[in-house]
Design an enzyme around this catalytic site. Sequence first.
Site, mmCIF file in Angstrom:
data_model
loop_
_atom_site.group_PDB
_atom_site.id
_atom_site.type_symbol
_atom_site.label_atom_id
_atom_site.label_comp_id
_atom_site.label_asym_id
_atom_site.label_seq_id
_atom_site.Cartn_x
_atom_site.Cartn_y
_atom_site.Cartn_z
ATOM 1 N N SER A 149 0.842 -1.192 0.000
ATOM 2 C CA SER A 149 0.000 0.000 0.000
ATOM 3 C C SER A 149 0.878 1.243 0.000
ATOM 4 C CB SER A 149 -0.918 0.006 1.226
ATOM 5 O OG SER A 149 -1.762 1.138 1.216
ATOM 6 N N ARG A 204 -1.412 -2.358 12.657
ATOM 7 C CA ARG A 204 -0.510 -1.377 13.269
ATOM 8 C C ARG A 204 -0.987 0.031 12.922
ATOM 9 N NH1 ARG A 204 4.210 1.419 12.047
ATOM 10 N NH2 ARG A 204 5.614 1.697 13.831
ATOM 11 N N HIS A 208 -1.952 7.363 -4.831
ATOM 12 C CA HIS A 208 -2.212 6.209 -3.968
ATOM 13 C C HIS A 208 -2.205 4.950 -4.822
ATOM 14 C CE1 HIS A 208 -5.459 3.273 -2.863
ATOM 15 N NE2 HIS A 208 -4.738 3.210 -1.758
ATOM 16 N N ASN A 257 -2.524 0.418 -4.289
ATOM 17 C CA ASN A 257 -2.640 -0.730 -3.408
ATOM 18 C C ASN A 257 -2.791 -1.982 -4.252
ATOM 19 O OD1 ASN A 257 -4.870 -2.689 -2.016
ATOM 20 N ND2 ASN A 257 -3.478 -1.841 -0.478
ATOM 21 N N HIS A 312 2.477 12.153 -0.475
ATOM 22 C CA HIS A 312 2.067 13.561 -0.402
ATOM 23 C C HIS A 312 3.283 14.431 -0.756
ATOM 24 C CE1 HIS A 312 -1.916 13.025 1.385
ATOM 25 N NE2 HIS A 312 -1.393 12.078 2.144
ATOM 26 N N HIS A 357 -4.301 8.176 -17.132
ATOM 27 C CA HIS A 357 -5.300 7.172 -17.490
ATOM 28 C C HIS A 357 -4.845 6.328 -18.682
ATOM 29 C CE1 HIS A 357 -8.823 7.727 -14.863
ATOM 30 N NE2 HIS A 357 -8.290 8.913 -14.653
#
Length: 299
Positions: A90, A258, A104, A106, A94, A139
């Site tokens: 993940s 965590r 982002h 994942n 920033h 894209h």
Amino acid sequence: MFSRENISRDYQIIQDEICRGLEELDGTGKFEEEIWEREGGGGGRTRVIQNGSILEKGGVNFSAVYGKLPEPVKRSFKVDTEDFFATGVSIVIHPNHPMVPIIHMNIRYFEMNEEIRWFGGGIDLTPHYVFEEDGKFFHQQLKKVCDLYSTAFYPQFKTWADDYFFIKHRNETRGIGGIFYDRLTPGGTGLAWEQIFEFSKSVGRCFVPAYTELVNRNRNKKYTENEKNWQYQRRSRYAEFNLVYDAGTKFGLETNGRIESILMSLPPQANWVYNFKPLPGSEEEKTLNFLRKGIDWQL
């Protein structure tokens, strides 16, 4: 061979590759690593970069956890079995520059038994200021990856991202989307497990070249104090989505994950401005007009 051990190993390799690529992109920042263990089974490698030349705060996290699913998660997944295994990478980055976008990614695998298992993941972009050419480039890169495996993937996963990364209480998308998918199996795709795994890895490996291009296009642009303040305000929308709607955040919290690794997605600073209205015709208004579902970035 397709196995949870091989998936975890290859995801760790991808984590290594991405960290090297981001350090090279930043030029000065270095990742700090923390190895952690989860009470109940498994653990991970949290890697965080802070105060770099362009990357103000970012995390590239790997985890492989197992144990018993809490009752709320079992109800959400609509399963009766409680033993689970989950592994993934993940990423949230920033930047310190308002013209460089938040990103982002994942990739993940979840397994309860031979019958209940799937891949999920995605990658999406959250610009503080939306530049059309950057949106098209991003894209297009995702469509190329998807088309290698199925021409049905990009339109389906692009729509899924538009719907998922939507801030309902603001009636706006978090950013300009990307792709999002969940519960991919051979039955739902027509692909073998090995092919779905290869697709997952291809999504992971498209991250560095795509983000490197976007950062280098914008990192040397001049900006004003007002534009910096707008960046802080857009970060607040990112934080709202992650704390209110993000399924990964909820899963991590409900499975005793965590906390520092889960909340590393939050920006180092965000501002909430009361009842902000952009000036008509401003770049801020233009950006807000792009934060909606269904934009065709392939035009």
